[in-house]
Design a protein around this motif. Structure first.
Motif, mmCIF file in Angstrom:
data_model
loop_
_atom_site.group_PDB
_atom_site.id
_atom_site.type_symbol
_atom_site.label_atom_id
_atom_site.label_comp_id
_atom_site.label_asym_id
_atom_site.label_seq_id
_atom_site.Cartn_x
_atom_site.Cartn_y
_atom_site.Cartn_z
ATOM 1 N N HIS A 166 -28.869 -2.767 23.535
ATOM 2 C CA HIS A 166 -27.935 -2.172 24.623
ATOM 3 C C HIS A 166 -26.846 -1.474 23.762
ATOM 4 N N TYR A 199 -25.294 2.206 24.585
ATOM 5 C CA TYR A 199 -23.860 2.239 24.782
ATOM 6 C C TYR A 199 -23.130 3.432 23.916
ATOM 7 N N ILE A 219 -15.521 2.696 26.131
ATOM 8 C CA ILE A 219 -16.593 1.717 25.546
ATOM 9 C C ILE A 219 -16.288 1.720 24.035
ATOM 10 N N TRP A 260 -28.348 -8.638 37.485
ATOM 11 C CA TRP A 260 -27.490 -7.492 36.845
ATOM 12 C C TRP A 260 -25.958 -7.379 37.221
ATOM 13 N N GLN A 291 -22.096 -6.213 37.752
ATOM 14 C CA GLN A 291 -21.646 -4.872 37.817
ATOM 15 C C GLN A 291 -20.142 -5.070 37.581
ATOM 16 N N ASN A 339 -21.666 3.527 31.452
ATOM 17 C CA ASN A 339 -23.058 3.503 30.436
ATOM 18 C C ASN A 339 -23.911 2.411 30.680
ATOM 19 N N GLU A 340 -23.558 1.375 31.219
ATOM 20 C CA GLU A 340 -24.300 0.381 31.190
ATOM 21 C C GLU A 340 -25.485 0.428 32.355
ATOM 22 N N GLN A 341 -25.236 1.172 33.183
ATOM 23 C CA GLN A 341 -26.324 1.619 34.067
ATOM 24 C C GLN A 341 -27.601 2.520 33.623
ATOM 25 N N MET A 372 -28.457 1.470 30.493
ATOM 26 C CA MET A 372 -29.398 0.465 30.035
ATOM 27 C C MET A 372 -29.947 -0.327 30.941
ATOM 28 N N TYR A 373 -29.661 -0.419 32.152
ATOM 29 C CA TYR A 373 -29.934 -1.040 33.374
ATOM 30 C C TYR A 373 -31.221 -0.317 33.986
ATOM 31 N N SER A 394 -34.039 -4.745 26.285
ATOM 32 C CA SER A 394 -33.107 -3.905 27.277
ATOM 33 C C SER A 394 -33.118 -4.626 28.662
ATOM 34 N N ARG A 395 -32.095 -4.223 29.306
ATOM 35 C CA ARG A 395 -31.924 -4.649 30.583
ATOM 36 C C ARG A 395 -32.720 -4.061 31.826
#
Length: 598
Positions: free
Chosen positions: A151, A155, A185, A489, A491, A497-499, A501-502, A513-514
């Motif tokens: 991640h 990121y 970030i 997950w 939120q 940015n994490e979206q 990775m998801y 990875s997620r």
């Protein structure tokens, strides 16, 4: 003429003059809008700035550990493993997404946020007394991007260049594109000591406590049994506004309990102090015999919050051809009877999840509005038609008719997808049976999953429920070696940015990875970019709702449930602030009632 001459001089001076005027050093940074706290603030509103230091907080960890490096995928780390490490900035729990300087004294970024400059505090120190420098910051980003967990690569993928501008000053320039979140970030970047890691292998497990700069350092520990974190009494940031009133215990100890029932009984026996309860049955019945509650020596409390619930659900592994058809995924969702489970297993404590951002303004409601349609219309050919015509709702069951209407709907969907029942078994055109495994890491989920499997059996589907130990589970999920798992997950109020990775295609095959389901969807990739690039709150909400709709109508998960409260059982020996911020109860704002130190 003088005025004209002055203007000419300014123009000839180039963008540098304007940049310096428009990117002034600030004490914090908000994702959208303005900061709540001024530059001279002394503490967050949700802490007691005069909380005494001292005492011990004892907690439970339900997984063994074999490493003390929380930044890599190898090994398992104990709870609290990040406590020894500080970041450039620290988030406020009573704002959607704002950060204030911690290691960084100031932050500078232009209106387009094409770059960010951090100036470090001269008093920032590692636990060995050496100063934190720009070299440490650059080393941290380089190391985490190349050797850290996946991640970190997602990121910080937008960082194009790093520059040391001085011993305490560092600049990050970003790749072209709209990503207004990147300065924040970078503010979350854990800072690692370059001098400590020289000559050491970063991406291997270690039981030697790494050097940090945070409020705690690792004390005594025995892998598989316990770990203790000791407060750094000369912690360099103890009087910083973001830290004042927090991290008040001299020691934080985690004892390992591999069985949830044993862990609960240990709490009631006084073996540890505090438990966040995430099982409704235990909350409803497991504490009824706790005499300490009746006598006032212990308390049960629920703290309401305004955070998005996130998504918890049965996640399909789309790498399996069995789940490639969206009609098949929807059919299996019809077989999960939440209403029955809530009545019979959860004591009515949960709400059904109907959004990846439930419990917040970010959740898609009704039909798409004008702002959402502006984003969705160009993608119409790439998304399910229901995105435009129906409000998503997780399949409900009728209290009188039960699951039967849902199963009839499931049969119709499966037949459309080419499946049929032969001799009580669901088979495809080639006669191959519909068979898969639901992988669990906790027996607590068996009581929910076994009834789900029985409903699937009524469709002719053979769903084998298998519970494995935590180590095997983690390794299998990291390698995507599963058919279906229970996944969650989290939120925030400011997704970004994490979206990627998801849900992004880029993350689909990155081990660890997620994006455990292996989602590869160009429309989702486009909407993730829109979320990340949103210039203001209104457009962020619209982009998030559009992304929510497309995720939901692709049936990548079977949504489960959520609770708008945090449930805490604890012995009554702690002080805690009266204010609970929007992001919920803050454990590190507690203090021991019998403490008297500083």
């Amino acid at each position: 003429m003088r005025f004209f001459f002055a203007i000419c001089v300014m123009l000839l001076a180039g963008p540098a003059l304007f940049t310096s005027a428009r990117a002034q050093p600030q004490h914090g940074l908000a994702m959208h809008g303005t900061l709540k706290y001024p530059s001279d603030f002394t503490h967050f509103d949700y802490v007691n700035p005069d909380a005494p230091k001292g005492g011990e907080l004892r907690l439970a960890d339900q997984g063994p550990f074999d490493s003390l490096n929380p930044f890599i995928t190898k090994g398992q780390t104990p709870d609290g493993a990040a406590l020894p490490f500080d970041t450039l900035m620290d988030s406020a729990a009573d704002e959607p997404f704002s950060e204030y300087g911690l290691i960084a004294e100031t932050v500078e970024t232009p209106p387009d946020r094409a770059w960010v400059i951090f100036t470090l505090r001269p008093q920032a120190r590692w636990h060995d007394g050496q100063p934190i420098t720009a070299d440490d910051v650059i080393f941290s980003l380089e190391t985490l991007r190349t050797k850290g967990a996946p991640h970190y690569r997602f990121y910080y993928a937008g960082v194009d260049k790093m520059e040391k501008l001085g011993e305490r000053r560092v600049k990050f320039s970003f790749k072209p594109g709209d990503n207004r979140e990147l300065p924040l970030i970078l503010g979350q970047l854990p800072i690692l000591p370059k001098h400590y890691w020289q000559g050491k292998t970063f991406d291997e497990t270690t039981l030697v406590p790494p050097l940090g700069s945070g409020p705690y350092r690792v004390g005594k520990f025995e892998p598989g049994r316990f770990i203790t974190y000791e407060r750094v009494t000369d912690y360099w940031a103890k009087d910083m506004p973001t830290q004042r009133g927090r991290y008040n215990f001299d020691r934080i100890r985690y004892d390992v309990y591999r069985d949830a029932t044993v862990a609960l009984e240990a709490l009631k026996a006084g073996e540890y102090d505090l438990r966040l309860e995430n099982e409704s049955k235990k909350w409803a019945t497991g504490y009824s015999d706790w005499d300490a509650v009746k006598t006032g020596k212990a308390v049960l409390r629920e703290f309401r919050h305004a955070m998005p619930s996130g998504m918890q659900g049965y996640a399909f592994n789309l790498r399996r051809p069995l789940f490639s058809d969206v009609r098949v995924r929807e059919a299996l969702a019809q077989a999960f009877d939440f209403e029955w489970a809530n009545r019979n297993l959860f004591y009515g404590q949960y709400a059904r999840t109907n959004s990846y951002f439930d419990n917040s303004e970010l959740a898609a409601k009704g039909l798409p509005g004008a702002d959402e349609l502006a984003l969705l219309e160009p993608l119409r050919a790439q998304v399910p038609p229901q995105v435009f015509s129906q409000e998503y709702q997780s399949p409900p069951t009728d209290p009188n008719l039960g699951i039967r209407p849902n199963l009839r709907r499931a049969v119709a969907l499966l037949e459309q997808a080419g499946w049929q029942v032969v001799d009580g078994k669901l088979v495809d055109a080639g006669g191959q049976p519909f068979r898969f495994e639901i992988l669990l890491n906790s027996p607590a989920f068996e009581r929910i999953t076994l009834p789900f499997a029985r409903n699937l059996k009524r469709l002719g589907i053979d769903a084998n429920v298998r519970t494995v130990d935590p180590t095997q589970y983690v390794n299998r999920v990291r390698e995507f070696d599963f058919d279906m798992i229970v996944m969650s997950w989290g939120q925030s109020l400011s997704p970004g940015n994490e979206q990627s990775m998801y849900w992004s295609s880029e993350a689909a095959d990155q081990p660890g990875s997620r994006n455990v389901g292996g989602i590869r969807n160009k429309a989702i990739d486009t909407l993730i970019d829109k979320v990340i690039a949103a210039p203001d709150r209104r457009q962020l909400v619209a982009a998030t709702r559009a992304l929510d709709r497309v995720l939901l109508w692709n049936w990548y998960v079977i949504p489960q449930w959520h609770s708008p409260v945090i449930r805490v059982a604890l012995w009554d020996k702690f002080g805690q602030p009266d204010v609970v911020p929007m992001q919920g109860w803050q454990m590190h704002a507690l203090w021991a009632k019998n403490a008297g130190g500083k």
